[in-house]
Structure formats: C-alpha cells, structure tokens
Design an enzyme around this catalytic site. Structure first.
Site, PDB file in Angstrom:
ATOM      1  N   MET A 182     -47.538  32.755  23.822  1.00  0.00           N
ATOM      2  CA  MET A 182     -46.268  33.451  24.113  1.00  0.00           C
ATOM      3  C   MET A 182     -46.354  34.279  25.396  1.00  0.00           C
ATOM      4  SD  MET A 182     -45.281  34.579  20.209  1.00  0.00           S
ATOM      5  CE  MET A 182     -46.938  34.799  19.579  1.00  0.00           C
ATOM      6  N   ASP A 218     -39.792  24.794  10.901  1.00  0.00           N
ATOM      7  CA  ASP A 218     -39.634  25.561  12.145  1.00  0.00           C
ATOM      8  C   ASP A 218     -39.255  24.633  13.294  1.00  0.00           C
ATOM      9  OD1 ASP A 218     -40.173  28.023  11.149  1.00  0.00           O
ATOM     10  OD2 ASP A 218     -41.939  28.394  12.381  1.00  0.00           O
ATOM     11  N   LYS A 252     -36.942  29.718  14.900  1.00  0.00           N
ATOM     12  CA  LYS A 252     -37.217  31.141  15.155  1.00  0.00           C
ATOM     13  C   LYS A 252     -37.903  31.318  16.507  1.00  0.00           C
ATOM     14  CE  LYS A 252     -39.848  33.292  12.585  1.00  0.00           C
ATOM     15  NZ  LYS A 252     -40.700  33.117  11.590  1.00  0.00           N
TER      16      LYS A 252
END
Ligand code: SAH
Length: 254
Positions: free
Chosen positions: A171, A38, A59
């Site tokens: 996030m 990642d 991603k």
C-alpha cells in the site's frame, strides 16, 4: 442458540494467480454456502464454489467500499443461520488483511472461525519477477511493512534502512515519493528497487531501477495500486527473461 453447522472460513486466496490457491482453500470453497469475495481476488476462484451464493465486498483504499462493520455483521448473521461462509481475501488474511479483527469479532460472538493461510503478495509477487527476497549474502531477511498506517504515522524509514533486510512495502504507491526520498536520505539511493503492479496476474506490470529513480519510473510507466514496492540488492537478481515476457504479455493485452 446458533443454528448447527454455521461457521466462517477466512481464506487467503494468494497474490492473484488463481492457481496459487491452496488445496485447503479449494476444499473450504467447495463446502461454502455463501462466498464473500474481496475485489483483489480473481473471480476464477469461484469455480471452486459451485454451490455458493456470491457477495462481492470490495474494500480498496480510496474507492467505493463495503464498510468493515457491515462485512462482520453479515458474516455473523449468515453463520448464526447455519450457513458455511467463505470469506475470501487477497494474499494471506493475517498480513495487512484485517483477518485478526474479523476472527476476534467472530469468536467474541461464539462463531467458529477457521483461518486458511494464503501466499501473501509480499512473497508471491517478488517471486513472479524472480526476486529471491532472502538471497543469502545479499539480504539478512525480509521486512513486510505498510506505508498506510491507521494512525496516519509513517514507519521509521531510517531504522528500516539499517536492518539489512529486503523491504517489501504494501500500500505504498500513494506515498512512493516520500518513501523513496526518506530511504535515499538514509543512504539507500543506489539500492535496487522495483514496483510491481498486479503481480502474478495476466495484468502484471513492473518497473525496476534504484531507490532514487523508481518513483519517476513508476510514474512514467503509469503504475498504480495494487502494487508492491520492493527494495534491496535482491532486486538486481530479478530474471530479465521473465520481465521481458511480462512486458510482452502486457503489450498484447493493450
Ligand atoms: N492480505 C494481502 C494484502 C492486503 S493489503 C496479502 O497478504 O497480500 C493490499 C496491498 O497488497 C496492495 O495495496 C498491494 O500493496 C499489495 N498487493 C496485493 N496483491 C498484489 C498484487 N497481485 N500485486 C502487487 N501488490 C499486491
């Protein structure tokens, strides 16, 4: 029939600092034929996978990305051929990391899947600033929450404010104004708050303030994803010395 030996390790690489890998992760990487990595993961972890072919599968929210179904199909194809696949994710695979989805897809296809836990950023990153997330008498616990739900809905911030736990928000940067406004309305305006970008890495940058001030401070400092928002009285226990060190390090890199 599947070729013999094919399997997938879903590996949590920890919050950023490559020294926070587990010994189990290092051993799985050494056994890997292919590493799917990642974009949040430091490339230094690849030193532990000298034999492996490396496939980057970024991603990051909002950026160019490899679709989830493509990654799952690729893992299946490789494992069916007999490859040992190491799928390396930031933090812990099961904490906002889709590890559950991937493991279920692999198991449904009859592929052996071994999950190697990692230190989630919600633990490692506050620690890097010296924030003890469950400090006794100050916090009843810690709540990991994402501001970025698949259904587009947002958490019940007022209910979270009542828990008396440290809130670690993943996030959350795109919605920091909305989040801090909701928590302020719920009575937390004066509660200490921090934003930490790229915690535990050489690029770590942070701002500390209160729920009422932190969004503006983060904006002034130009802080953005990947970052955690940490809210609670425990933030007041952050080590000043370490924060100063971090600022110097960031300045040296600029
Ligand atoms: N599985 C990961 C989380 C993936 S979601 C884990 O357990 O940590 C991605 C979010 O994690 C980012 O948007 C950010 O909120 C947080 N994050 C991951 N690494 C981080 C870091 N080094 N510093 C700050 N936040 C980080």
């Amino acid at each position: 029939m599947h070729a013999k030996g094919g399997r997938v390790y879903l590996i949590g690489a920890g919050p950023g600092d490559p020294e926070l890998l587990t010994l189990k992760a290092v051993r799985a990487l050494a056994a890997a034929d292919v590493v799917l990595i990642d974009d949040l993961v430091d490339r230094a972890v690849l030193l532990h996978a000298p034999r492996a072919r490396v496939v980057p599968v970024g991603k990051r929210g909002g950026c160019k990305s490899t679709p989830q179904h493509f990654i799952e199909k690729l893992m299946l194809r490789l494992a069916r051929r007999g490859s040992v696949v190491a799928r390396v994710k930031g933090g812990d695979p099961y904490v906002f990391g889709r590890g559950g989805e991937e493991r279920l897809a692999l198991e449904a296809a009859g592929i052996e899947c071994i999950v190697v836990p990692g230190i989630t950023s919600g633990i490692g990153v506050p620690a890097s600033l010296g924030i003890p997330v469950t400090h006794r008498d100050v916090a009843r616990g810690v709540t990991f929450v994402t501001a970025h739900a698949r259904d587009g809905g947002s958490p019940d911030w007022a209910a979270l404010a009542r828990t008396g736990t440290t809130l670690v928000i993943y996030m959350g940067m795109q919605r920091i104004d909305e989040i801090t406004a909701a928590l302020s309305r719920a009575g937390m305006a004066a509660t200490p708050a921090a934003v930490i970008e790229r915690g535990t890495t050489l690029h770590e940058r942070a701002a500390t303030g209160t729920v009422a001030t932190i969004a503006a401070q983060a904006a002034t400092a130009g802080l953005g994803s990947p970052a955690l928002i940490v809210i609670g009285d425990v933030v007041a226990l952050a080590t000043q010395a370490r924060s100063a060190l971090t600022l110097r390090r960031a300045a040296a890199l600029n």
